[in-house]
Design a protein around this motif. Sequence first.
Motif, PDB file in Angstrom:
ATOM      1  N   THR A  94       5.300 -14.738 -13.584  1.00  0.00           N
ATOM      2  CA  THR A  94       4.722 -15.849 -12.829  1.00  0.00           C
ATOM      3  C   THR A  94       4.298 -15.448 -11.416  1.00  0.00           C
ATOM      4  O   THR A  94       3.601 -16.213 -10.747  1.00  0.00           O
ATOM      5  N   VAL A  95       4.717 -14.266 -10.946  1.00  0.00           N
ATOM      6  CA  VAL A  95       4.373 -13.874  -9.572  1.00  0.00           C
ATOM      7  C   VAL A  95       3.157 -12.961  -9.514  1.00  0.00           C
ATOM      8  O   VAL A  95       2.715 -12.591  -8.429  1.00  0.00           O
ATOM      9  N   THR A  96       2.617 -12.593 -10.661  1.00  0.00           N
ATOM     10  CA  THR A  96       1.500 -11.651 -10.701  1.00  0.00           C
ATOM     11  C   THR A  96       0.319 -12.268 -11.421  1.00  0.00           C
ATOM     12  O   THR A  96       0.476 -12.931 -12.449  1.00  0.00           O
ATOM     13  N   GLU A  97      -0.883 -12.042 -10.882  1.00  0.00           N
ATOM     14  CA  GLU A  97      -2.107 -12.524 -11.495  1.00  0.00           C
ATOM     15  C   GLU A  97      -2.700 -11.426 -12.388  1.00  0.00           C
ATOM     16  O   GLU A  97      -2.187 -10.304 -12.452  1.00  0.00           O
ATOM     17  N   LEU A  98      -3.810 -11.748 -13.043  1.00  0.00           N
ATOM     18  CA  LEU A  98      -4.501 -10.759 -13.858  1.00  0.00           C
ATOM     19  C   LEU A  98      -4.891  -9.546 -13.020  1.00  0.00           C
ATOM     20  O   LEU A  98      -5.148  -9.656 -11.820  1.00  0.00           O
ATOM     21  N   ASP A  99      -4.948  -8.394 -13.662  1.00  0.00           N
ATOM     22  CA  ASP A  99      -5.338  -7.130 -13.022  1.00  0.00           C
ATOM     23  C   ASP A  99      -4.360  -6.698 -11.930  1.00  0.00           C
ATOM     24  O   ASP A  99      -4.717  -5.928 -11.032  1.00  0.00           O
ATOM     25  N   GLY A 100      -3.141  -7.213 -11.990  1.00  0.00           N
ATOM     26  CA  GLY A 100      -2.135  -6.802 -11.022  1.00  0.00           C
ATOM     27  C   GLY A 100      -2.326  -7.370  -9.641  1.00  0.00           C
ATOM     28  O   GLY A 100      -1.703  -6.906  -8.676  1.00  0.00           O
ATOM     29  N   LEU A 101      -3.190  -8.384  -9.513  1.00  0.00           N
ATOM     30  CA  LEU A 101      -3.423  -9.004  -8.207  1.00  0.00           C
ATOM     31  C   LEU A 101      -2.362 -10.083  -7.968  1.00  0.00           C
ATOM     32  O   LEU A 101      -1.591 -10.431  -8.853  1.00  0.00           O
ATOM     33  N   THR A 102      -2.325 -10.614  -6.751  1.00  0.00           N
ATOM     34  CA  THR A 102      -1.298 -11.592  -6.429  1.00  0.00           C
ATOM     35  C   THR A 102      -1.742 -12.481  -5.286  1.00  0.00           C
ATOM     36  O   THR A 102      -2.567 -12.083  -4.464  1.00  0.00           O
ATOM     37  N   TYR A 103      -1.215 -13.687  -5.263  1.00  0.00           N
ATOM     38  CA  TYR A 103      -1.440 -14.563  -4.118  1.00  0.00           C
ATOM     39  C   TYR A 103      -0.271 -14.489  -3.134  1.00  0.00           C
ATOM     40  O   TYR A 103      -0.262 -15.169  -2.120  1.00  0.00           O
ATOM     41  N   PHE A 104       0.728 -13.667  -3.453  1.00  0.00           N
ATOM     42  CA  PHE A 104       1.844 -13.423  -2.537  1.00  0.00           C
ATOM     43  C   PHE A 104       1.608 -12.131  -1.753  1.00  0.00           C
ATOM     44  O   PHE A 104       1.050 -11.172  -2.287  1.00  0.00           O
ATOM     45  N   PRO A 105       2.084 -12.061  -0.516  1.00  0.00           N
ATOM     46  CA  PRO A 105       2.142 -10.753   0.140  1.00  0.00           C
ATOM     47  C   PRO A 105       3.082  -9.836  -0.643  1.00  0.00           C
ATOM     48  O   PRO A 105       4.036 -10.301  -1.268  1.00  0.00           O
ATOM     49  N   ARG A 106       2.805  -8.548  -0.593  1.00  0.00           N
ATOM     50  CA  ARG A 106       3.668  -7.577  -1.272  1.00  0.00           C
ATOM     51  C   ARG A 106       4.162  -6.533  -0.289  1.00  0.00           C
ATOM     52  O   ARG A 106       3.465  -6.164   0.651  1.00  0.00           O
ATOM     53  N   ILE A 107       5.364  -6.074  -0.548  1.00  0.00           N
ATOM     54  CA  ILE A 107       5.907  -4.972   0.243  1.00  0.00           C
ATOM     55  C   ILE A 107       6.387  -3.876  -0.695  1.00  0.00           C
ATOM     56  O   ILE A 107       7.071  -2.943  -0.294  1.00  0.00           O
ATOM     57  N   ASP A 108       6.007  -3.996  -1.975  1.00  0.00           N
ATOM     58  CA  ASP A 108       6.535  -3.086  -2.992  1.00  0.00           C
ATOM     59  C   ASP A 108       5.449  -2.337  -3.755  1.00  0.00           C
ATOM     60  O   ASP A 108       5.764  -1.538  -4.624  1.00  0.00           O
ATOM     61  N   ARG A 109       4.190  -2.588  -3.481  1.00  0.00           N
ATOM     62  CA  ARG A 109       3.142  -2.083  -4.387  1.00  0.00           C
ATOM     63  C   ARG A 109       2.858  -0.599  -4.177  1.00  0.00           C
ATOM     64  O   ARG A 109       2.914   0.197  -5.094  1.00  0.00           O
ATOM     65  N   SER A 110       2.524  -0.260  -2.945  1.00  0.00           N
ATOM     66  CA  SER A 110       2.231   1.131  -2.605  1.00  0.00           C
ATOM     67  C   SER A 110       2.167   1.235  -1.088  1.00  0.00           C
ATOM     68  O   SER A 110       2.290   0.230  -0.374  1.00  0.00           O
ATOM     69  N   ARG A 111       1.930   2.427  -0.590  1.00  0.00           N
ATOM     70  CA  ARG A 111       1.825   2.601   0.858  1.00  0.00           C
ATOM     71  C   ARG A 111       0.634   1.858   1.445  1.00  0.00           C
ATOM     72  O   ARG A 111       0.601   1.625   2.654  1.00  0.00           O
ATOM     73  N   THR A 112      -0.332   1.472   0.598  1.00  0.00           N
ATOM     74  CA  THR A 112      -1.524   0.796   1.127  1.00  0.00           C
ATOM     75  C   THR A 112      -1.189  -0.568   1.731  1.00  0.00           C
ATOM     76  O   THR A 112      -1.956  -1.073   2.551  1.00  0.00           O
ATOM     77  N   VAL A 113      -0.063  -1.184   1.339  1.00  0.00           N
ATOM     78  CA  VAL A 113       0.275  -2.488   1.907  1.00  0.00           C
ATOM     79  C   VAL A 113       1.093  -2.349   3.189  1.00  0.00           C
ATOM     80  O   VAL A 113       1.217  -3.312   3.956  1.00  0.00           O
ATOM     81  N   MET A 114       1.665  -1.185   3.431  1.00  0.00           N
ATOM     82  CA  MET A 114       2.618  -1.043   4.520  1.00  0.00           C
ATOM     83  C   MET A 114       2.030  -1.233   5.916  1.00  0.00           C
ATOM     84  O   MET A 114       2.682  -1.831   6.781  1.00  0.00           O
ATOM     85  N   PRO A 115       0.808  -0.755   6.202  1.00  0.00           N
ATOM     86  CA  PRO A 115       0.299  -0.948   7.563  1.00  0.00           C
ATOM     87  C   PRO A 115       0.216  -2.413   7.981  1.00  0.00           C
ATOM     88  O   PRO A 115       0.381  -2.727   9.170  1.00  0.00           O
ATOM     89  N   GLY A 116      -0.048  -3.304   7.010  1.00  0.00           N
ATOM     90  CA  GLY A 116      -0.093  -4.723   7.344  1.00  0.00           C
ATOM     91  C   GLY A 116       1.236  -5.222   7.882  1.00  0.00           C
ATOM     92  O   GLY A 116       1.291  -6.015   8.838  1.00  0.00           O
ATOM     93  N   TRP A 117       2.335  -4.764   7.282  1.00  0.00           N
ATOM     94  CA  TRP A 117       3.657  -5.171   7.751  1.00  0.00           C
ATOM     95  C   TRP A 117       3.982  -4.552   9.114  1.00  0.00           C
ATOM     96  O   TRP A 117       4.590  -5.194   9.972  1.00  0.00           O
ATOM     97  N   ARG A 118       3.555  -3.321   9.300  1.00  0.00           N
ATOM     98  CA  ARG A 118       3.805  -2.676  10.597  1.00  0.00           C
ATOM     99  C   ARG A 118       3.035  -3.391  11.708  1.00  0.00           C
ATOM    100  O   ARG A 118       3.558  -3.631  12.801  1.00  0.00           O
ATOM    101  N   ASP A 119       1.785  -3.749  11.419  1.00  0.00           N
ATOM    102  CA  ASP A 119       0.992  -4.496  12.401  1.00  0.00           C
ATOM    103  C   ASP A 119       1.628  -5.850  12.706  1.00  0.00           C
ATOM    104  O   ASP A 119       1.632  -6.314  13.856  1.00  0.00           O
ATOM    105  N   LEU A 120       2.161  -6.500  11.664  1.00  0.00           N
ATOM    106  CA  LEU A 120       2.795  -7.799  11.861  1.00  0.00           C
ATOM    107  C   LEU A 120       4.004  -7.672  12.784  1.00  0.00           C
ATOM    108  O   LEU A 120       4.162  -8.449  13.737  1.00  0.00           O
TER     109      LEU A 120
END
Length: 577
Positions: free
Chosen positions: A112-138
């Motif tokens: 229920t937390v994942t959309e088609l093609d592995g996309l999501t409407y939730f922020p993620r902190i577990d997918r890959s390093r590509t999401v990490m800069p967003g958290w660091r900026d925050l």
Amino acid sequence: MGKDALVQQLVGSYDNWPASRENASEKPGLCGSSARMTQELYPYDHLFSPIKINKLTIKNRIVMAPMGNIDMCEETGRPNDMMLQYFFARAKGGCGLLTTGLVPVSHGIDSTVTELDGLTYFPRIDRSRTVMPGWRDLAQGVHAHGSRIFVQLTAGLGRVGNPQCLLTQKKLPVSASFLPNYYIPAIPCMRLSDRKLRRIVTNIGQAAADAHTMGIDGVSLHGHEGYLIEQLSNPAFNHRKLGRYADWRRFGLDMVAEIRRRVGPDYPIMYRIDLSLALEETYDEETLSSTYLGRMRGGRTVEQTLSYMEELVAAGVDVFDVDLGCYDNWWMPHPPASMPAGCFVPVARAVRERFAADGVRSNAGLPVPVVAVGKLGYPDVAERALREGSCDMIMLGRPLLADPEWPNKAFAGRVADIRPCIGCQEGCLNEFVEGGHPQCAVNPRCSFEHLMPESPAPAKSPKRVAVVGAGPAGMVCALAASRRGHAVTLIDASDKLGGKLVAAGAARIKFDVENYRVYLERQVRKQADEGNLTLELGHAATKDALAAARYDAIVCATGAHEATPPIPVGHNLTQYD
């Protein structure tokens, strides 16, 4: 199980409080009643005193509630500028500690937390390093304003997740046990295996370690409201008979232990919990027996919850926020306008008194702060709760959507200038249900901070503007136009400002609406005294008068016709209660 006396008393009071004769004016900040934007307890020495959580110092006692980040990220889950500016505005507004909305760590396990093609409407902190800069900026942006931020991690949604995964992924929702889905009870939720639950425990430890590395100040576990953590840690939902997680305490304790193992002893861990689901106190026996709710009897008692919280502290939890309810009595954990101010302060007090009696201390050797929640957006109410020792911190959700500057204004003694939340739940909670992102009915800039400037630019060519109708739309329009430099005349046939808000806020249970009307009237009269806003009240605008005044623009804000309920004349209204 029997009904808990404290919970039953509170649930009953939420219906009966308007009949109380308590005089709030004699007790500024009285909980359990209506409240006004007064500042009789100013200066707010307790509200703006620092506090330590583990080894982290928070500059004041105000916590931003996890008001969701749904659709405030890129489709990969990386926090985007919308989400960053949304939090930066609340940090700039003076909030001491911010918490994000849900960040699931169960992609690939909870469909229920994942959309088609592995996309999501939730922020993620577990997918890959590509999401990490967003958290660091925050983290860096929040720190620039002297605030702190925790990421709220969830094991998943479980039975309260969207069952569309059955259509889009051909997978059933999951839960602690074989339970009905919340949205469509005819759809079953499958029991998660111990192996998959151990994977979630590992994932949550990794997410905490990544958050620590990205500069996030702590983690908050969402063990409340019937999400998956609570489905495992409450016997109302956990009907397992075999395996490690047949013990309803085990999953939460394992998560906390894993986080401690990964991040060490000094990283703050917060836990969001309800003192009781209050299902058996909310619904009568007939309702429980005739619906799926009957399968959810036997939830944690208050005593069981308090004992469990002490075990969580021993495992490594540093701070709790606590209230009542779940999705299955939705109104309770999301108090509507009709609920009294400070409605859950007695819940926080019960926890704080238990911890004090048992000498509960965190692993850092400190008292465990208890955060009170529930309609605390009135500075006098919040300050009184702290002064009386009912809680250690107060949590604001919707009030900080309505006015990010709430802390700064309260600190400066400008309480009357705080834009009040009206408790409508339309822009915030309803937007989640409808597929949107956080918004606010009284603050158009909420979630659009990345697009809308805090102060609109002055008009390049000021105009003479007539605004016809001094209801909420007309008053807000007149304020916006005059503050930009236009010469505005606000016209209404009534001699009062507010339009339909005057009647809408008359009932005692509608004190939130009345507070908003008073706020708007104050802003309009202040602007009329100081700026280029003229009031013409007590006479209707006519075509000839408007034409004769030769305005450059006319705004019609006369509202709509009243809706008449389809109640036959002469019928007994009690039939429709």
